[in-house]
Design a protein around this motif. Structure first.
Motif, PDB file in Angstrom:
ATOM      1  N   TYR A  92       0.081  -3.002  -8.666  1.00 15.95           N
ATOM      2  CA  TYR A  92      -0.618  -2.999  -7.252  1.00 15.95           C
ATOM      3  C   TYR A  92      -1.527  -4.194  -7.069  1.00 15.95           C
ATOM      4  CZ  TYR A  92      -3.223  -1.643  -3.283  1.00 15.95           C
ATOM      5  OH  TYR A  92      -3.791  -1.658  -1.992  1.00 15.95           O
ATOM      6  N   ASP A  98       0.818  -1.334  -0.040  1.00 17.74           N
ATOM      7  CA  ASP A  98      -0.015  -0.035   0.020  1.00 17.74           C
ATOM      8  C   ASP A  98       0.854   1.266   0.088  1.00 17.74           C
ATOM      9  OD1 ASP A  98      -2.244  -1.601   0.099  1.00 17.74           O
ATOM     10  OD2 ASP A  98      -2.576  -1.219   2.149  1.00 17.74           O
ATOM     11  N   GLU A  99       1.840   1.257   0.766  1.00 16.55           N
ATOM     12  CA  GLU A  99       2.944   2.483   0.822  1.00 16.55           C
ATOM     13  C   GLU A  99       3.391   2.669  -0.477  1.00 16.55           C
ATOM     14  OE1 GLU A  99       5.416   1.649   4.043  1.00 16.55           O
ATOM     15  OE2 GLU A  99       3.989   2.116   5.665  1.00 16.55           O
ATOM     16  N   ARG A 100       4.075   1.573  -1.081  1.00 16.36           N
ATOM     17  CA  ARG A 100       4.614   1.584  -2.495  1.00 16.36           C
ATOM     18  C   ARG A 100       3.657   2.188  -3.556  1.00 16.36           C
ATOM     19  NH1 ARG A 100       7.812  -3.222  -4.610  1.00 16.36           N
ATOM     20  NH2 ARG A 100       8.460  -1.437  -5.997  1.00 16.36           N
ATOM     21  N   TYR A 101       2.455   1.822  -3.402  1.00 15.17           N
ATOM     22  CA  TYR A 101       1.442   2.398  -4.401  1.00 15.17           C
ATOM     23  C   TYR A 101       1.036   4.008  -4.098  1.00 15.17           C
ATOM     24  CZ  TYR A 101      -3.096   2.775  -6.862  1.00 15.17           C
ATOM     25  OH  TYR A 101      -3.955   3.359  -7.776  1.00 15.17           O
ATOM     26  N   ALA A 102       0.815   4.131  -2.947  1.00 16.45           N
ATOM     27  CA  ALA A 102       0.747   5.452  -2.350  1.00 16.45           C
ATOM     28  C   ALA A 102       1.814   6.325  -2.624  1.00 16.45           C
ATOM     29  CB  ALA A 102       0.608   5.739  -0.763  1.00 16.45           C
ATOM     30  N   ARG A 103       3.189   6.028  -2.753  1.00 15.54           N
ATOM     31  CA  ARG A 103       4.419   6.940  -3.034  1.00 15.54           C
ATOM     32  C   ARG A 103       4.626   6.768  -4.644  1.00 15.54           C
ATOM     33  NH1 ARG A 103       7.223   4.365   1.583  1.00 15.54           N
ATOM     34  NH2 ARG A 103       7.806   2.648   0.060  1.00 15.54           N
ATOM     35  N   GLY A 104       3.537   6.053  -5.503  1.00  9.58           N
ATOM     36  CA  GLY A 104       3.858   5.986  -7.010  1.00  9.58           C
ATOM     37  C   GLY A 104       4.991   5.168  -7.426  1.00  9.58           C
ATOM     38  N   GLU A 105       5.536   4.319  -6.573  1.00 13.21           N
ATOM     39  CA  GLU A 105       6.635   3.410  -6.945  1.00 13.21           C
ATOM     40  C   GLU A 105       6.195   2.350  -7.881  1.00 13.21           C
ATOM     41  OE1 GLU A 105       8.631   1.968  -3.676  1.00 13.21           O
ATOM     42  OE2 GLU A 105       8.984   3.930  -2.765  1.00 13.21           O
TER      43      GLU A 105
END
Length: 93
Positions: free
Chosen positions: A85, A72-79
């Motif tokens: 996702y 979820d954090e990686r998706y939120a940061r746009g990685e």
């Protein structure tokens, strides 16, 4: 045979001598070792009990929900993009 005062005094001094010999002799030099060994033994026993209990509960391993959180954090940061996702989220479930 009645004991005289001199005999009792001699016995007392003999008894005191044997106690003093143990206290002043080689036994006193090693007397500190037993409490130290006891403490080391208790610490080791505690560690040996704690380690399997900790391993059974996962110990240092992360729980599966943390993988979801990281994703979820990686998706939120746009990685990662939405397609990646959703794909990874499906793999985790």
């Amino acid at each position: 045979m009645p004991q005289t005062r001199e005999t009792r005094a001699g016995e007392a001094s003999m008894g005191d001598w044997s106690v003093m010999t143990m206290m002043d002799g080689s036994m006193m030099g090693w007397f500190w070792l037993w409490p130290v060994l006891l403490l080391i033994g208790l610490a080791l026993l505690g560690y040996l009990i704690y380690r399997p209990v900790q391993d059974r509960h996962g110990g240092a391993q992360e729980d599966p929900s943390s993988a979801h959180r990281i994703l979820d954090e990686r998706y939120a940061r746009g990685e990662i993009d939405e397609q990646e996702y959703r794909s990874r989220r499906t793999d985790l479930n």
